[in-house]
Design an enzyme around this catalytic site. Structure first.
Site, short mmCIF file in Angstrom:
data_model
loop_
_atom_site.label_atom_id
_atom_site.label_comp_id
_atom_site.label_asym_id
_atom_site.label_seq_id
_atom_site.Cartn_x
_atom_site.Cartn_y
_atom_site.Cartn_z
N TRP A 121 0.84 -1.22 0.00
CA TRP A 121 0.00 0.00 0.00
C TRP A 121 0.86 1.26 0.00
O TRP A 121 0.55 2.26 -0.65
CB TRP A 121 -0.94 0.01 1.21
CG TRP A 121 -0.21 0.12 2.53
CD1 TRP A 121 0.28 -0.90 3.27
CD2 TRP A 121 0.14 1.33 3.22
NE1 TRP A 121 0.93 -0.42 4.39
CE2 TRP A 121 0.86 0.95 4.38
CE3 TRP A 121 -0.07 2.69 2.98
CZ2 TRP A 121 1.36 1.88 5.30
CZ3 TRP A 121 0.43 3.61 3.89
CH2 TRP A 121 1.12 3.21 5.04
N HIS A 166 8.42 7.32 15.65
CA HIS A 166 7.90 6.27 16.52
C HIS A 166 8.83 5.06 16.55
O HIS A 166 9.34 4.65 15.52
CB HIS A 166 6.53 5.77 16.03
CG HIS A 166 5.38 6.62 16.45
ND1 HIS A 166 4.16 6.60 15.82
CD2 HIS A 166 5.26 7.53 17.44
CE1 HIS A 166 3.34 7.45 16.40
NE2 HIS A 166 3.99 8.04 17.38
N PRO A 215 7.32 1.70 15.11
CA PRO A 215 6.39 2.39 14.21
C PRO A 215 5.21 1.47 13.87
O PRO A 215 5.26 0.27 14.15
CB PRO A 215 7.24 2.64 12.98
CG PRO A 215 8.21 1.49 12.95
CD PRO A 215 8.50 1.20 14.41
N TYR A 256 4.33 0.93 10.73
CA TYR A 256 4.85 0.14 9.60
C TYR A 256 6.35 0.40 9.49
O TYR A 256 6.84 1.50 9.81
CB TYR A 256 4.12 0.47 8.29
CG TYR A 256 3.99 1.94 8.00
CD1 TYR A 256 4.92 2.61 7.21
CD2 TYR A 256 2.93 2.68 8.53
CE1 TYR A 256 4.81 3.97 6.95
CE2 TYR A 256 2.81 4.04 8.29
CZ TYR A 256 3.75 4.68 7.50
OH TYR A 256 3.65 6.02 7.25
N TYR A 257 7.07 -0.64 9.08
CA TYR A 257 8.53 -0.61 9.16
C TYR A 257 9.16 -0.06 7.88
O TYR A 257 9.78 -0.79 7.10
CB TYR A 257 9.07 -2.00 9.51
CG TYR A 257 8.68 -2.39 10.93
CD1 TYR A 257 9.41 -1.90 12.01
CD2 TYR A 257 7.57 -3.19 11.19
CE1 TYR A 257 9.06 -2.22 13.31
CE2 TYR A 257 7.20 -3.51 12.49
CZ TYR A 257 7.95 -3.01 13.54
OH TYR A 257 7.60 -3.32 14.83
N HIS A 280 9.45 6.85 8.42
CA HIS A 280 8.55 8.00 8.26
C HIS A 280 8.62 8.82 9.53
O HIS A 280 8.87 8.30 10.61
CB HIS A 280 7.12 7.55 7.95
CG HIS A 280 6.51 6.65 8.98
ND1 HIS A 280 6.85 5.31 9.10
CD2 HIS A 280 5.59 6.88 9.95
CE1 HIS A 280 6.15 4.77 10.09
NE2 HIS A 280 5.38 5.71 10.63
N HIS A 319 6.83 11.93 11.90
CA HIS A 319 5.58 12.59 12.24
C HIS A 319 5.83 14.08 12.49
O HIS A 319 6.76 14.42 13.23
CB HIS A 319 4.98 11.98 13.50
CG HIS A 319 4.69 10.52 13.38
ND1 HIS A 319 3.41 10.02 13.30
CD2 HIS A 319 5.51 9.44 13.31
CE1 HIS A 319 3.46 8.71 13.18
NE2 HIS A 319 4.72 8.32 13.20
#
Lengths: 299, 299
Positions: free
Chosen positions: B135, B229, B232, B234-235, B238, B240
């Site tokens: 995704w 995070h 996180p 998802y690995y 990214h 925030h």
């Protein structure tokens, strides 16, 4: 009580001091007859009770506004009963200090370098400390709140006390556990003052506080987070121990530093906290605000 | 709609999945006629509106339970109207996955050493990553959600995109600003993978995202916190970026690492995140839970 009830209906609105969707709190400023005496009204929605599960038949109005596959959303209204209770606190007559406390502040993110600390912040901390720690010394010296102390070691260099935070007053509700470990020594004002010589003290506080929590509350240390605030509320080293279920905005990464991380950093570099940058949010009612705001605008 | 309304009255209660005083949310599990098809009901109290200040005359019941000096506290009830609305979301029929999502989990504090990371956690991350990032690659490759992208640089090594988080959907409400900066490169799974070679990338993301926020939303960087995070959701690296007014439990010190601190640590020691301890809370629905719980009990 009759008189207060009448007053509430006579409340004349002046200003919304705060309206937080986060905490579901609405704070109004106004007055009753006498315009010179101000009143604060603090409305807060009450949490649900598990028992409400039996009251679904009390839904008197149901207005669907969203539907998608298996998901549906409604506004519902319920019969007047416990579902609809609101907590209201009134403060009357309210002092200016209390009005300030409940007025939503502007705030900024500060990235505090060692240079900002040494040139501006340190001086402020030294001044504040001189005036404001007598209440704490009273506790440490055995003159106040002794019945609340859970553990104490009075050695002036290595000792500390363990005290419940005022938010943790129902000891049967251990998921709300919130304790403070406060050092006897008075020379460590904040995270910035910590260096390699304090590792043993910090490790000792961690170990003994976790043991005390295990003994008194039967909670394993894998349910406890330990952290240090920067900036703290008062400039005398204290460490927060909270149950994993406790959630408060003050434990966010703007302010809280996990004790394990602090100890790791000091072991790696005894001067870590003298040299690091520290990010935090600062409210406009803090005396440091105007100076640091100017700096952040130039950074 | 008629049918759904009838169903709601016919709801048969089975279990309280969650009741949070913090978020004022009550989640019930049950069914309607067919016992094999379960339904989730999520009740949430609605925030106050500023307009309620004009409705103090709607207080129909007022019960004082505390009085001390200038402070008084009441339970109040109000006439059925907007003060009393409750948001209700229903999920029917609910999948087991959704039931798990809304069931209150047990959780533990993990102090993850490099040894725990290398022997247990890394293997888990490698497995998860293989299955779950399509995704995200669709977005990075221009196949999905392109209309939502606020900035993109498609260089496969130094590039990144800026995307609003799904919680930030009303761009006029900039106090709720919540953006994600997502790297094009796919080899940085988490904080643990960051080393000195990534400093330039991180500084570039910080600078350009702050500029983008200034240009598009007129918000100065002194109102923005940037953090990573661990773990996180998802690995894939990214970062925030949230407005200082945003408050979420996910930005607490159990999980969030200020970007300025991360950059400082990497400059000081390029291998900092390979060697440090990282404290976090872990829920029982995480596949790592049982292994790490055992370790925390022995630590």
């Amino acid at each position: 009580m009759q008189q207060q009830q009448q007053q509430l209906k006579d409340f004349k609105f002046k200003k919304v001091l705060q309206n937080s969707a986060e905490t579901q709190t609405l704070v109004l400023l106004g007055y009753f007859e006498d315009e010179t005496k101000e009143a604060i009204l603090i409305f807060k929605k009450k949490p649900f009770l598990d028992e409400y599960k039996n009251n679904l038949n009390k839904i008197i109005n149901q207005n669907k506004y969203f539907e998608n596959d298996i998901f549906t959303r409604y506004n519902i209204e319920l019969q007047n009963d416990e579902w609809n209770e609101v907590d209201l606190q009134t403060i009357y007559p309210a002092t200016q200090k209390l009005i300030n406390k409940y007025t939503k502040c502007d705030s900024i993110i500060v990235v505090e370098t060692p240079e900002i600390y040494n040139s501006i912040v340190k001086k402020y901390i030294d001044e504040v400390k001189l005036n404001s720690l007598q209440w704490l010394y009273n506790i440490l010296e055995g003159k106040a709140e002794q019945e609340r102390i859970l553990y104490q070691n009075q050695d002036l260099h290595t000792g500390f006390i363990i005290l419940p935070d005022y938010k943790f007053n129902d000891f049967t509700n251990t998921q709300q556990l919130y304790l403070l470990a406060i050092t006897q020594r008075r020379d460590i004002q904040s995270l910035r003052d910590l260096d390699g010589t304090h590792i043993e003290l910090l490790e000792n506080i961690l170990k003994i506080t976790e043991q005390t929590i295990q003994e008194k509350f039967k909670i394993h240390k894998n349910k406890i987070r330990a952290y240090i605030h920067y900036h703290p509320t008062y400039y005398h080293l204290h460490i927060h121990f909270t149950h994993i279920e406790v959630q408060e905005s003050s434990m966010n990464c703007d302010r809280s530093h996990p004790l394990h991380q602090v100890i790791f950093n000091l072991k790696k570099d005894p001067q870590y906290y003298k040299n690091t940058v520290l990010m935090y949010s600062l409210q406009s009612n803090n005396p440091l605000y105007s100076q640091l705001k100017q700096i952040t605008e130039q950074q």
